[in-house]
Motif scaffolding. Structure first.
Motif, PDB file in Angstrom:
ATOM      1  N   CYS A   1     -12.251 -19.842   0.855  1.00  0.00           N
ATOM      2  CA  CYS A   1     -10.913 -19.835   1.474  1.00  0.00           C
ATOM      3  C   CYS A   1      -9.938 -20.685   0.675  1.00  0.00           C
ATOM      4  O   CYS A   1     -10.290 -21.768   0.202  1.00  0.00           O
ATOM      5  CB  CYS A   1     -10.926 -20.404   2.881  1.00  0.00           C
ATOM      6  N   CYS A   2      -8.723 -20.195   0.552  1.00  0.00           N
ATOM      7  CA  CYS A   2      -7.728 -21.002  -0.153  1.00  0.00           C
ATOM      8  C   CYS A   2      -6.328 -20.560   0.242  1.00  0.00           C
ATOM      9  O   CYS A   2      -6.125 -19.475   0.765  1.00  0.00           O
ATOM     10  CB  CYS A   2      -7.906 -20.867  -1.660  1.00  0.00           C
ATOM     11  N   GLY A   3      -5.386 -21.408  -0.044  1.00  0.00           N
ATOM     12  CA  GLY A   3      -3.991 -21.110   0.268  1.00  0.00           C
ATOM     13  C   GLY A   3      -3.721 -21.256   1.754  1.00  0.00           C
ATOM     14  O   GLY A   3      -4.573 -21.732   2.526  1.00  0.00           O
ATOM     15  N   TYR A   4      -2.532 -20.849   2.151  1.00  0.00           N
ATOM     16  CA  TYR A   4      -2.242 -20.903   3.592  1.00  0.00           C
ATOM     17  C   TYR A   4      -1.838 -19.518   4.086  1.00  0.00           C
ATOM     18  O   TYR A   4      -2.618 -18.821   4.707  1.00  0.00           O
ATOM     19  CB  TYR A   4      -1.173 -21.966   3.905  1.00  0.00           C
ATOM     20  N   TYR A   5      -0.599 -19.088   3.752  1.00  0.00           N
ATOM     21  CA  TYR A   5      -0.167 -17.763   4.230  1.00  0.00           C
ATOM     22  C   TYR A   5      -1.067 -16.670   3.675  1.00  0.00           C
ATOM     23  O   TYR A   5      -1.373 -15.700   4.355  1.00  0.00           O
ATOM     24  CB  TYR A   5       1.299 -17.521   3.824  1.00  0.00           C
ATOM     25  N   PHE A   6      -1.452 -16.826   2.413  1.00  0.00           N
ATOM     26  CA  PHE A   6      -2.304 -15.809   1.784  1.00  0.00           C
ATOM     27  C   PHE A   6      -3.773 -16.221   1.748  1.00  0.00           C
ATOM     28  O   PHE A   6      -4.497 -15.881   0.826  1.00  0.00           O
ATOM     29  CB  PHE A   6      -1.800 -15.483   0.375  1.00  0.00           C
ATOM     30  N   ASP A   7      -4.213 -16.988   2.736  1.00  0.00           N
ATOM     31  CA  ASP A   7      -5.647 -17.257   2.880  1.00  0.00           C
ATOM     32  C   ASP A   7      -6.274 -15.980   3.455  1.00  0.00           C
ATOM     33  O   ASP A   7      -6.197 -15.718   4.653  1.00  0.00           O
ATOM     34  CB  ASP A   7      -5.854 -18.450   3.818  1.00  0.00           C
ATOM     35  N   LEU A   8      -6.865 -15.201   2.592  1.00  0.00           N
ATOM     36  CA  LEU A   8      -7.351 -13.885   3.028  1.00  0.00           C
ATOM     37  C   LEU A   8      -8.547 -13.966   3.972  1.00  0.00           C
ATOM     38  O   LEU A   8      -8.794 -13.036   4.727  1.00  0.00           O
ATOM     39  CB  LEU A   8      -7.678 -13.014   1.805  1.00  0.00           C
ATOM     40  N   SER A   9      -9.276 -15.096   3.961  1.00  0.00           N
ATOM     41  CA  SER A   9     -10.413 -15.208   4.882  1.00  0.00           C
ATOM     42  C   SER A   9      -9.902 -15.217   6.321  1.00  0.00           C
ATOM     43  O   SER A   9     -10.503 -14.616   7.210  1.00  0.00           O
ATOM     44  CB  SER A   9     -11.236 -16.456   4.581  1.00  0.00           C
ATOM     45  N   LYS A  10      -8.774 -15.888   6.521  1.00  0.00           N
ATOM     46  CA  LYS A  10      -8.174 -15.939   7.859  1.00  0.00           C
ATOM     47  C   LYS A  10      -7.711 -14.536   8.278  1.00  0.00           C
ATOM     48  O   LYS A  10      -7.893 -14.114   9.417  1.00  0.00           O
ATOM     49  CB  LYS A  10      -6.975 -16.898   7.808  1.00  0.00           C
TER      50      LYS A  10
ATOM     51  N   ALA B   1      -3.169 -12.852  11.347  1.00  0.00           N
ATOM     52  CA  ALA B   1      -3.091 -14.305  11.516  1.00  0.00           C
ATOM     53  C   ALA B   1      -1.694 -14.716  11.970  1.00  0.00           C
ATOM     54  O   ALA B   1      -1.529 -15.601  12.800  1.00  0.00           O
ATOM     55  CB  ALA B   1      -3.460 -14.997  10.207  1.00  0.00           C
ATOM     56  N   TYR B   2      -0.675 -14.061  11.401  1.00  0.00           N
ATOM     57  CA  TYR B   2       0.721 -14.373  11.755  1.00  0.00           C
ATOM     58  C   TYR B   2       1.361 -13.086  12.268  1.00  0.00           C
ATOM     59  O   TYR B   2       0.711 -12.048  12.326  1.00  0.00           O
ATOM     60  CB  TYR B   2       1.445 -14.944  10.533  1.00  0.00           C
TER      61      TYR B   2
ATOM     62  N   ALA C   1       0.629  -9.330  -2.483  1.00  0.00           N
ATOM     63  CA  ALA C   1      -0.780  -8.931  -2.559  1.00  0.00           C
ATOM     64  C   ALA C   1      -1.355  -9.277  -3.933  1.00  0.00           C
ATOM     65  O   ALA C   1      -2.517  -9.675  -4.052  1.00  0.00           O
ATOM     66  CB  ALA C   1      -0.922  -7.438  -2.286  1.00  0.00           C
ATOM     67  N   MET C   2      -0.530  -9.145  -4.989  1.00  0.00           N
ATOM     68  CA  MET C   2      -0.994  -9.532  -6.325  1.00  0.00           C
ATOM     69  C   MET C   2      -1.342 -11.020  -6.328  1.00  0.00           C
ATOM     70  O   MET C   2      -2.391 -11.439  -6.816  1.00  0.00           O
ATOM     71  CB  MET C   2       0.099  -9.233  -7.375  1.00  0.00           C
ATOM     72  N   GLU C   3      -0.430 -11.824  -5.755  1.00  0.00           N
ATOM     73  CA  GLU C   3      -0.660 -13.270  -5.698  1.00  0.00           C
ATOM     74  C   GLU C   3      -1.914 -13.598  -4.882  1.00  0.00           C
ATOM     75  O   GLU C   3      -2.755 -14.402  -5.301  1.00  0.00           O
ATOM     76  CB  GLU C   3       0.571 -13.962  -5.096  1.00  0.00           C
ATOM     77  N   ALA C   4      -2.053 -12.932  -3.733  1.00  0.00           N
ATOM     78  CA  ALA C   4      -3.218 -13.195  -2.872  1.00  0.00           C
ATOM     79  C   ALA C   4      -4.513 -12.877  -3.604  1.00  0.00           C
ATOM     80  O   ALA C   4      -5.511 -13.580  -3.445  1.00  0.00           O
ATOM     81  CB  ALA C   4      -3.103 -12.364  -1.591  1.00  0.00           C
ATOM     82  N   CYS C   5      -4.509 -11.828  -4.414  1.00  0.00           N
ATOM     83  CA  CYS C   5      -5.730 -11.479  -5.150  1.00  0.00           C
ATOM     84  C   CYS C   5      -6.032 -12.502  -6.230  1.00  0.00           C
ATOM     85  O   CYS C   5      -7.194 -12.845  -6.459  1.00  0.00           O
ATOM     86  CB  CYS C   5      -5.609 -10.079  -5.747  1.00  0.00           C
ATOM     87  N   VAL C   6      -4.999 -12.994  -6.889  1.00  0.00           N
ATOM     88  CA  VAL C   6      -5.235 -14.019  -7.916  1.00  0.00           C
ATOM     89  C   VAL C   6      -5.783 -15.283  -7.258  1.00  0.00           C
ATOM     90  O   VAL C   6      -6.805 -15.830  -7.686  1.00  0.00           O
ATOM     91  CB  VAL C   6      -3.940 -14.339  -8.710  1.00  0.00           C
ATOM     92  N   THR C   7      -5.166 -15.737  -6.166  1.00  0.00           N
ATOM     93  CA  THR C   7      -5.605 -17.008  -5.576  1.00  0.00           C
ATOM     94  C   THR C   7      -6.979 -16.879  -4.911  1.00  0.00           C
ATOM     95  O   THR C   7      -7.759 -17.820  -4.942  1.00  0.00           O
ATOM     96  CB  THR C   7      -4.575 -17.540  -4.544  1.00  0.00           C
ATOM     97  N   ASN C   8      -7.274 -15.728  -4.320  1.00  0.00           N
ATOM     98  CA  ASN C   8      -8.530 -15.583  -3.575  1.00  0.00           C
ATOM     99  C   ASN C   8      -9.693 -15.048  -4.398  1.00  0.00           C
ATOM    100  O   ASN C   8     -10.837 -15.242  -4.032  1.00  0.00           O
ATOM    101  CB  ASN C   8      -8.331 -14.660  -2.371  1.00  0.00           C
ATOM    102  N   LEU C   9      -9.396 -14.342  -5.487  1.00  0.00           N
ATOM    103  CA  LEU C   9     -10.502 -13.689  -6.208  1.00  0.00           C
ATOM    104  C   LEU C   9     -10.756 -14.244  -7.608  1.00  0.00           C
ATOM    105  O   LEU C   9     -11.792 -13.965  -8.198  1.00  0.00           O
ATOM    106  CB  LEU C   9     -10.284 -12.176  -6.257  1.00  0.00           C
TER     107      LEU C   9
END
Ligand SMILES: *Cc1c(COP(=O)(O)O)cnc(C)c1O
Length: 367
Positions: free
Chosen positions: A209-218, A229-230, A61-69
């Motif tokens: 939108c960005c990333g794949y597994y941690f693409d939070l828009s999806k 999503a998965y 979740a930390m990683e997802a926040c960095v990549t998405n926000l």
């Protein structure tokens, strides 16, 4: 063995049983009903506009926040291993990161951050811990978030609340993303991460939108429809629904009240036997004791008394021990653990045993 580490925390027996039901397929109305219920309860707990579940440990979740926000450049508060981690994640994804290296025992203040924001006007996001678990330090994130938003409302404020959510009431008004994980205050096995999002954060996620597994828009699109999503972490989400129902039945306010009272009781007990508390602003998630013989104390606790408490890392290695205060920690377990700490001090020739720790703890906690 009594597990008294500030994560993972023990899973109550009834919750283990709730997770022992036959596996449900994740794309079924039966599971979607559980998912929806867990989602609603989590929203009530976190007081955020939107909630996302991720099948990962908290770091996911930390990683997802960095990549998405973080679009381009972020400010990271580093006052321990978890703050350091935000900086490492930013680096791994080629985001520019300004790191505020901060002491591990004193909370950061909004002025420190504003000085940096003024110098580096292209910072678009801030990452910090509600409680930096490395030293059990509580940062005033609510007030900092408010000040940052006053300064520039477009800056995304991300709070790692893994050892704050479910520990105490938080004012989430000015926070854009609040992270937590299953294995701390939520008393579940590790493997489920949760992100609470503000409306502003969901808007940014949707058009960025960005990333794949941690693409939070999806995930947002799916989870609004009570699916993922998965493949969802079905067992953990079933456990989450069960533990949150239990907490709300107990009463959320009462749950926080007991946590606070127990923290006070543990703190008073250890102080009474001559020990000192490490951070100047202790988080309620744990009691962090500083002692130069911490590793010897921990060894005795584990070997002789079957009590498992956590130590420290980096410069705090061997210099602190941390007693968990998250979840439904039983008073009788702490009585035993504090008695054991006092016995360990006796064995090390530091202080004669006279039962003070347990006495003080019991008086404060049970009266
Ligand atoms: C435990 C913890 C984490 C998450 O670590 P994982 O091992 O990835 O679950 C993150 N931040 C803080 C403050 C923590 O205490």
């Amino acid at each position: 063995m009594i597990l008294l580490t500030p994560g993972p925390t023990p899973v109550p027996e009834n919750i283990r049983n709730a997770m022992a039901t036959p596996t449900l397929h994740h794309r079924t109305p039966e599971f979607e009903e559980i998912f929806k219920s867990a989602r609603d309860l989590t929203k009530d707990l976190m007081k955020m506009d939107e909630i996302l579940f991720l099948a990962s440990s908290g770091t996911g979740a930390m990683e997802a926040c960095v990549t998405n926000l973080c679009k381009k450049k972020c400010l990271v508060v580093n006052s321990g291993k978890f703050g350091e981690r935000f900086g490492q994640i930013a680096k791994a994804f080629n985001k520019e990161a300004v790191i505020l290296e901060h002491s591990w025992d004193v909370p950061v203040c909004s002025e420190d951050l504003k000085v940096i924001l003024k110098e580096e006007s292209d910072i678009d996001s801030i990452f910090m811990q509600g409680c930096e678990s490395s030293g059990g330090l509580r940062h005033p994130v609510e007030e900092i978030a408010k000040e940052i938003k006053k300064y520039n409302k477009d800056i995304m404020v991300v709070v790692d609340g893994i050892t704050t959510v479910g520990v105490e009431k938080m004012d989430t008004t000015h926070i854009d993303a609040l992270i937590t994980g299953s294995q701390k205050a939520l008393m579940l096995p590790p493997g489920l991460a949760i992100i609470g999002l503000s409306n502003r954060a969901t808007l940014q996620i949707e058009d960025n939108c960005c990333g794949y597994y941690f693409d939070l828009s999806k995930e947002l699109k799916n989870q609004k429809k009570n699916t993922t999503a998965y493949t969802a972490a079905t067992t953990l989400i079933t456990g989450l629904e069960a533990i949150l129902k239990q907490i709300f039945e107990f009463g959320l306010e009462d749950f926080y009240k007991v946590t606070k009272k127990r923290h006070k009781a543990i703190t008073k007990a250890v102080k009474e036997i001559g020990l000192s508390i490490y951070p100047t602003s202790p988080a309620l998630a744990m009691v962090t004791v500083s002692h130069e013989r911490s590793d010897e104390i921990r060894k005795i606790l584990k070997k002789k008394f079957k009590v498992n408490v956590a130590g420290g890392q980096n410069h705090l290695k061997g210099n602190i021990f941390r007693i968990n205060n998250m979840g439904f920690v039983e008073g009788y377990e702490l009585s035993w653990a504090l008695n054991a700490v006092e016995m360990a001090l006796d064995e090390l020739g530091e202080r004669k045993f006279d039962g003070t720790a347990n006495k003080v703890f019991t008086e404060v906690f049970c009266k």
